[in-house]
Write an enzyme that holds these catalytic residues in place. Sequence first.
Site, mmCIF file in Angstrom:
data_model
loop_
_atom_site.group_PDB
_atom_site.id
_atom_site.type_symbol
_atom_site.label_atom_id
_atom_site.label_comp_id
_atom_site.label_asym_id
_atom_site.label_seq_id
_atom_site.Cartn_x
_atom_site.Cartn_y
_atom_site.Cartn_z
ATOM 1 N N ASP A 92 -0.546 5.280 2.869
ATOM 2 C CA ASP A 92 -0.432 6.574 2.196
ATOM 3 C C ASP A 92 -0.551 6.462 0.688
ATOM 4 O O ASP A 92 -1.082 7.368 0.027
ATOM 5 C CB ASP A 92 0.890 7.244 2.568
ATOM 6 C CG ASP A 92 2.097 6.370 2.261
ATOM 7 O OD1 ASP A 92 1.935 5.130 2.208
ATOM 8 O OD2 ASP A 92 3.206 6.913 2.079
ATOM 9 N N HIS B 170 0.805 -1.234 0.000
ATOM 10 C CA HIS B 170 0.000 0.000 0.000
ATOM 11 C C HIS B 170 0.830 1.272 0.000
ATOM 12 O O HIS B 170 0.245 2.363 0.010
ATOM 13 C CB HIS B 170 -0.947 -0.004 1.195
ATOM 14 C CG HIS B 170 -0.246 -0.110 2.520
ATOM 15 N ND1 HIS B 170 -0.882 0.129 3.718
ATOM 16 C CD2 HIS B 170 1.032 -0.441 2.853
ATOM 17 C CE1 HIS B 170 -0.036 -0.049 4.720
ATOM 18 N NE2 HIS B 170 1.123 -0.400 4.208
ATOM 19 N N HIS B 171 2.163 1.209 0.032
ATOM 20 C CA HIS B 171 2.966 2.434 0.080
ATOM 21 C C HIS B 171 3.395 2.942 -1.300
ATOM 22 O O HIS B 171 3.837 4.087 -1.407
ATOM 23 C CB HIS B 171 4.223 2.213 0.923
ATOM 24 C CG HIS B 171 3.944 2.009 2.382
ATOM 25 N ND1 HIS B 171 3.254 2.915 3.142
ATOM 26 C CD2 HIS B 171 4.269 0.983 3.222
ATOM 27 C CE1 HIS B 171 3.170 2.473 4.393
ATOM 28 N NE2 HIS B 171 3.769 1.300 4.461
ATOM 29 N N ALA B 172 3.335 2.098 -2.323
ATOM 30 C CA ALA B 172 3.838 2.491 -3.641
ATOM 31 C C ALA B 172 3.042 3.675 -4.200
ATOM 32 O O ALA B 172 1.812 3.724 -4.114
ATOM 33 C CB ALA B 172 3.774 1.304 -4.591
#
Length: 794
Positions: free
Chosen positions: A193, A152-154
Amino acid sequence: MAGFGPPLDGAALNGSGSRPKKVAYFYDSDVGNYAYVAGHPMKPHRIRMAHSLVMNYGLYKKMEIYRAKPATKYEMTQFHTDEYVDFLQKVTPDNMDNFAKEQGKYNVGDDCPVFDGLFEFCGISAGGSMEGAARLNRGKCDVAINWAGGLHHAKKSEASGFCYINDIVLGIIELLRFKQRVLYIDIDVHHGDGVEEAFYTTDRVMTCSFHKYGEYFPGTGELRDIGVGTGKYYSVNFPLRDGITDETYKSVFEPVIKAVMDYYRPEAVVLQCGGDSLSGDRLGCFNLSMKGHANCVNYVKSFNLPTLVVGGGGYTMRNVARTWAFETGQLVGQDMGPDLPFNDYYEYFAPDYELDVRPSNMDNANSREYLEKIKNQVIENLRRTAHAPSVQMTDVPRSPALAAASDEMEDELDDADADEHPDERYTQRRWDRRIERDDEIGTDSEDEELNGRNGVRKQPSRKKRMHIMDYQNRHPAQDVEMIGANGTPVLPPRALNGEEVVTGAAARAARRAASREAAAVAEAGKRAAEAQSANGDAAGTVAQESEDVQMKHEEDEDEAGDVTMMDVKEDDEAATVAAAPADMSKEKSAQPSAAASPTGRLSRSKSRSAKPQAHPAAESETPAVQSDGDLEMSDAPGQPASANQEGTAEPEREEGQSRPAATTASASVSRGDSPAPGTSAPQSTTESAPTQQDQLQRHQAPNAAGGEEGRASPADPATTAEAQKQVDVEASQANSENIGMKEGGNGEAEAKTDEMSAETSKAEGVKERVEKAKEAEVAAEREGRVEEKIEKGE
């Protein structure tokens, strides 16, 4: 405070309370083969461990298993930029130096390293989430599981937090083709994010994240981050503090999700189940148990919405594997026992081998007042959305990602599989799609071969025996020497040959013994070298001694005072005179004082000649008197001819130094000794004329009177006859002594040879002991380094 009721609903945790779901499980067996870099906390191997538990718990019987097609470059660019995807496809560990600029631009290098198979790993992760979303769109399943997803950070054109391709965003984009509103829920300890940023300005996706906030990666996710523009109030963030427990997490998670469902009314849900929110995680700081984590999954499932479940963080592999396997059981409605079944990675779950992750006793920094305040503000923001947004639906063109979901394509694949395996009752495709009914009576014996190929291991059927070691003191007294600085037991070290390495005082004693052994070897080698050198001297200097006898015979009486030198050479003079009577007679006549010297004991140094007999042709070539031309090279009148006062022109020789070869016939006369074994005799040049050095040595016989008195003068016949008679008597005595000396010399040489052999054998034995001692010393030093690392906590 409201919401702080019973911690967990036991019945709901076992899957009851909601109707059975049709579950599609996506797994690619290659995913566990990828590794970031050595020492990196992200380990895809945890997915393979979770799958092994899923298979051996028999959960595969309750769901369909799929191997998704890896996402293509075209599919990845639905969210990510073309340049970024091109870079991921081209960069490898071998050529990464050529992309130094791009690595800085795309944040690849530190948290997100370049490793072998990077693009393929991203394709597997994204492919499972996209195909799971496609099957949900077509109604082929109620729940799709992809534990390889959840990165989920990419970002759109940037890697972040171990994530390169954001499979969640790609899956949500796929769901939006058919669904008006999609809810994204994130229970990872880190803020989601990347997903929030992708949909920050739209109301078609609501992101809801429960995460640690404050001096923690990625630093986003504040309560006031609610979205902008059309997406205002559609980003929900619930910041938490360290040590949150199951009860407090449940008290905020369920009310917030209930409010989201009431106000937003999503048509599909994507649930990110990051395992780093579990207690004891390597990077996490929450205190959730396995059941507290799974309670979130079960609560979302109870709303009976199409749900895509993905993985995420989690850096304690055994706990992540336990939790994801347990949550898979929750999704298929299968009860799972506490004892882990035997599987390919059974030893990873030592020492308890149980399906549980227990919380610790860490402090909970989340007070009731803090949680209540945050919850009320979040619910108030949700009320401001007024109503669920309506979306005008249009026809969505069919894309490659949806092709496999069509009924026609599924039928074609089934027919092709049947044609390829006409003699098999259960093909791999049928085995993956088969769902066993609860009331079905059957046996697994028909599927043993397929089960083995898919990682299902045969479980032991006999009852577990009770062992005395099953009941141990949890807090035993520990041996201080066997406990490291961090409290970890230290096993006895082993050398490369398997022998136990000594430690502590024993290691120091071993090092001292090794030093003593090394000194002994050096001393033994020194003694052996001395013996060999002495033996070589005894075997290699006969010719020079014979030459010394001839020169000593011409010396002045003053030289006779040197008793040591004259005493050693007495018998060799007699041997030389016997071998050359005519020449010696002339010399005796020329120097009667030297022949009749009361100290007529000449040197008897231990040497041997190259030839035992003199050459007859060379006897007459030995001159008795030097020429005037030769005198010009002598010392000045009135000065001694030799600086060493030993009656020879040759300087003193150090021990072990070789002498020059003999150059006259008389110099080759010896006592008849043969060279010692391994020693070569000096070469003799008996046919050559006397050298200038020999003439000078004879002419420069030192005496107290001066240079002119050292010259030889002619003798009368009577004196010659008398001298001849005396020489014959001395020759007879010398021959007798020579025979005895020969036998004694041989015996002495043999004794020295035996002594040298014994010293050599002893030295070899000592050398072997020293080598063993050195090995022990090296192993002891290695143990010392291990102890230092343990003390430092490494």
